[in-house]
Motif scaffolding. Sequence first.
Motif, PDB file in Angstrom:
ATOM      1  N   MET A 204       0.810  -1.219   0.000  1.00  0.00           N
ATOM      2  CA  MET A 204       0.000   0.000   0.000  1.00  0.00           C
ATOM      3  C   MET A 204       0.846   1.275   0.000  1.00  0.00           C
ATOM      4  N   ASP A 205       2.150   1.158  -0.149  1.00  0.00           N
ATOM      5  CA  ASP A 205       3.038   2.321  -0.165  1.00  0.00           C
ATOM      6  C   ASP A 205       3.270   2.744  -1.611  1.00  0.00           C
ATOM      7  N   TYR A 206       2.505   3.722  -2.093  1.00  0.00           N
ATOM      8  CA  TYR A 206       2.580   4.162  -3.490  1.00  0.00           C
ATOM      9  C   TYR A 206       2.141   5.621  -3.571  1.00  0.00           C
ATOM     10  N   ASP A 207       2.365   6.229  -4.699  1.00  0.00           N
ATOM     11  CA  ASP A 207       1.920   7.596  -4.946  1.00  0.00           C
ATOM     12  C   ASP A 207       0.524   7.558  -5.549  1.00  0.00           C
ATOM     13  N   ILE A 208      -0.430   8.181  -4.870  1.00  0.00           N
ATOM     14  CA  ILE A 208      -1.822   8.156  -5.319  1.00  0.00           C
ATOM     15  C   ILE A 208      -1.939   8.760  -6.716  1.00  0.00           C
ATOM     16  N   GLY A 209      -2.597   8.043  -7.621  1.00  0.00           N
ATOM     17  CA  GLY A 209      -2.800   8.517  -8.980  1.00  0.00           C
ATOM     18  C   GLY A 209      -1.661   8.201  -9.918  1.00  0.00           C
ATOM     19  N   SER A 210      -0.534   7.724  -9.377  1.00  0.00           N
ATOM     20  CA  SER A 210       0.601   7.370 -10.223  1.00  0.00           C
ATOM     21  C   SER A 210       0.527   5.890 -10.586  1.00  0.00           C
ATOM     22  N   TYR A 211       1.584   5.361 -11.204  1.00  0.00           N
ATOM     23  CA  TYR A 211       1.600   3.950 -11.585  1.00  0.00           C
ATOM     24  C   TYR A 211       1.941   3.067 -10.385  1.00  0.00           C
ATOM     25  N   CYS A 212       1.241   1.952 -10.259  1.00  0.00           N
ATOM     26  CA  CYS A 212       1.554   0.972  -9.216  1.00  0.00           C
ATOM     27  C   CYS A 212       2.909   0.334  -9.511  1.00  0.00           C
ATOM     28  N   LYS A 213       3.528  -0.167  -8.470  1.00  0.00           N
ATOM     29  CA  LYS A 213       4.732  -0.975  -8.668  1.00  0.00           C
ATOM     30  C   LYS A 213       4.340  -2.305  -9.333  1.00  0.00           C
ATOM     31  N   ASP A 214       5.280  -2.913 -10.016  1.00  0.00           N
ATOM     32  CA  ASP A 214       5.020  -4.206 -10.648  1.00  0.00           C
ATOM     33  C   ASP A 214       5.136  -5.287  -9.573  1.00  0.00           C
ATOM     34  N   ASP A 215       4.106  -5.358  -8.711  1.00  0.00           N
ATOM     35  CA  ASP A 215       4.203  -6.178  -7.498  1.00  0.00           C
ATOM     36  C   ASP A 215       3.032  -7.143  -7.355  1.00  0.00           C
ATOM     37  N   TRP A 216       2.481  -7.625  -8.476  1.00  0.00           N
ATOM     38  CA  TRP A 216       1.361  -8.573  -8.367  1.00  0.00           C
ATOM     39  C   TRP A 216       1.781  -9.813  -7.576  1.00  0.00           C
ATOM     40  N   ASN A 217       3.075 -10.185  -7.669  1.00  0.00           N
ATOM     41  CA  ASN A 217       3.536 -11.377  -6.936  1.00  0.00           C
ATOM     42  C   ASN A 217       3.511 -11.150  -5.427  1.00  0.00           C
ATOM     43  N   LEU A 224      -2.220 -15.772  -0.596  1.00  0.00           N
ATOM     44  CA  LEU A 224      -1.983 -17.181  -0.263  1.00  0.00           C
ATOM     45  C   LEU A 224      -1.726 -17.382   1.223  1.00  0.00           C
ATOM     46  N   ASN A 225      -1.312 -16.313   1.910  1.00  0.00           N
ATOM     47  CA  ASN A 225      -1.082 -16.405   3.357  1.00  0.00           C
ATOM     48  C   ASN A 225      -2.276 -15.927   4.170  1.00  0.00           C
ATOM     49  N   GLY A 226      -3.426 -15.781   3.511  1.00  0.00           N
ATOM     50  CA  GLY A 226      -4.656 -15.475   4.233  1.00  0.00           C
ATOM     51  C   GLY A 226      -4.990 -14.000   4.321  1.00  0.00           C
ATOM     52  N   CYS A 227      -4.130 -13.121   3.791  1.00  0.00           N
ATOM     53  CA  CYS A 227      -4.431 -11.684   3.782  1.00  0.00           C
ATOM     54  C   CYS A 227      -5.309 -11.405   2.565  1.00  0.00           C
ATOM     55  N   ASP A 228      -6.553 -11.758   2.674  1.00  0.00           N
ATOM     56  CA  ASP A 228      -7.463 -11.705   1.536  1.00  0.00           C
ATOM     57  C   ASP A 228      -8.883 -11.554   2.072  1.00  0.00           C
ATOM     58  N   PRO A 229      -9.687 -10.612   1.599  1.00  0.00           N
ATOM     59  CA  PRO A 229      -9.415  -9.789   0.419  1.00  0.00           C
ATOM     60  C   PRO A 229      -8.425  -8.669   0.696  1.00  0.00           C
ATOM     61  N   LEU A 230      -7.635  -8.332  -0.328  1.00  0.00           N
ATOM     62  CA  LEU A 230      -6.691  -7.227  -0.221  1.00  0.00           C
ATOM     63  C   LEU A 230      -7.432  -5.898  -0.327  1.00  0.00           C
ATOM     64  N   PRO A 231      -6.840  -4.826   0.207  1.00  0.00           N
ATOM     65  CA  PRO A 231      -7.458  -3.512   0.012  1.00  0.00           C
ATOM     66  C   PRO A 231      -7.363  -3.064  -1.438  1.00  0.00           C
ATOM     67  N   ARG A 232      -8.342  -2.268  -1.868  1.00  0.00           N
ATOM     68  CA  ARG A 232      -8.227  -1.626  -3.170  1.00  0.00           C
ATOM     69  C   ARG A 232      -7.081  -0.623  -3.132  1.00  0.00           C
ATOM     70  N   ARG A 233      -6.536  -0.315  -4.311  1.00  0.00           N
ATOM     71  CA  ARG A 233      -5.460   0.673  -4.382  1.00  0.00           C
ATOM     72  C   ARG A 233      -5.833   1.797  -5.340  1.00  0.00           C
ATOM     73  N   ARG A 234      -5.307   2.998  -5.046  1.00  0.00           N
ATOM     74  CA  ARG A 234      -5.569   4.160  -5.895  1.00  0.00           C
ATOM     75  C   ARG A 234      -4.327   4.497  -6.726  1.00  0.00           C
ATOM     76  N   CYS A 235      -3.855   3.499  -7.456  1.00  0.00           N
ATOM     77  CA  CYS A 235      -2.760   3.707  -8.398  1.00  0.00           C
ATOM     78  C   CYS A 235      -3.107   2.969  -9.688  1.00  0.00           C
ATOM     79  N   LEU A 236      -2.398   3.293 -10.751  1.00  0.00           N
ATOM     80  CA  LEU A 236      -2.720   2.780 -12.086  1.00  0.00           C
ATOM     81  C   LEU A 236      -1.933   1.505 -12.350  1.00  0.00           C
TER      82      LEU A 236
END
Length: 473
Positions: A204-217, A224-236
Amino acid sequence: MKKLFHTKGRLGRTMGCLQILLIGLVIIMTTLSLFKFYSAGFIFHKDDVCRYFYTTTRHVYEETFDAKALSNRVEEVLDQLESLQEKLESAVEEMEKNKQVLNNGNIRMIEHKKYLEDEVIKPLYNAHIALRQIRLPKVDKNGQNSSTMKEEPLINNFVVEEIRKYISPKKSRIGKLNMYMTENIYNTIGHACVLYKKELEDYMDYDIGSYCKDDWNLAQKLMLNGCDPLPRRRCLTRASKVYQKPYPLNESLWKTPDDRNVRWSNYQCRNFSCLSSKNPKRGYNKCSGCFEIEKEKLKWVISNSSLAVDFAISDVLAIKPGEIRIGLDFGISTGSFAARMREENVTIVTTALNLGAPFNEFIALRGLFPLYSTLNQRLPLFDNTMDLIHTSGFMDGWLDMLLLDFILFDWDRVLRPGGLLWIDRFFCDRKDLDDYMYMFLQFRYKKHKWSIAPKSKNEVYLSALLEKPPRAI
């Protein structure tokens, strides 16, 4: 040389001043705390204060405030301050030991500035923010919560502001009950997120409105470790720089997609041909040949298999002619079952995770519906809605019995009366077969097909086609 010595002396004085400042802060905080306790009557015993605190006020804090979260946050801040003090003391001692080296060395002002920013200012700022963001309910003289503020779920566990904004309750703008007939909307995150606090804060550490990090993994690791559902993010979200138009539907079902439509940076392979079952370094284990379309075309066609555990789609649909319209394919696959069913005018949603390969992208590029879902979560489907649930390639003898029990009950929930459960090539140790058979038969479904075949010396396949009873009450 005189200028250099002056720079070194200034650095030493700066370190000493910072230590004195920290010690002063500790003394001030301690004094203020003692004053608060004295004014509240804790040092000199006052019966009325004790009665007030332990009776009237107690229930307010129990109902509205998570004291454990506060304790954890304060401990965290104290650890940060202690760590900072140890770093500063260690730096001063190192400078004292190496006076000669410092006198003969050359430290540029930019290095001095960077050290202060990274090792001193940033930790102090984080500790300051951590304390500032603690939310406390206010109690009036009558022992009531004057602000009517209840602590938001998990709010005191996190520092990153974007997480705190996400989990804070959102009120109706017009001051009335919302469309769900509730006062607030609570965005959810899994309770296991607290166990993976650092990873979630990185996510969740990103610049709002900017591009998300390439961190889908990273997101998938959290899921997979139970932190689900994840929060929505306000990045592209990022996409491939050379994304191509997908193939038309009449071509895409049985054609390997364009390699340029996938971001390959987090995979061992860099194209779909690399994902061949012949490549030992393909990066994934399950469903080893499912990216090879020509092999996938041969599945679920009776003429292409002599094994009794392989059921043909045409035979399954003939059991309920015209009744199978929508369904779920649960497992690890590239959507070939859904593609074959689409040819029969049946819509299938395919669950998928990107376990070492772009399963979700492959399914979507074929014009099919991937559902990004784990075994951990309740299916996002309403009760008694699916005509068919099919499982293959994932549900096998590694599953814990209790986990399998929860999964099967959830499948029973979403499967409609008269719907079909298709267990396709489930395999396990021969000694465990009776236990797994009980798990599948406990719901008293009607048997349409049931077949067992050897897989190896100690393992067997089980395939079954079962129909859910009406259960009218």
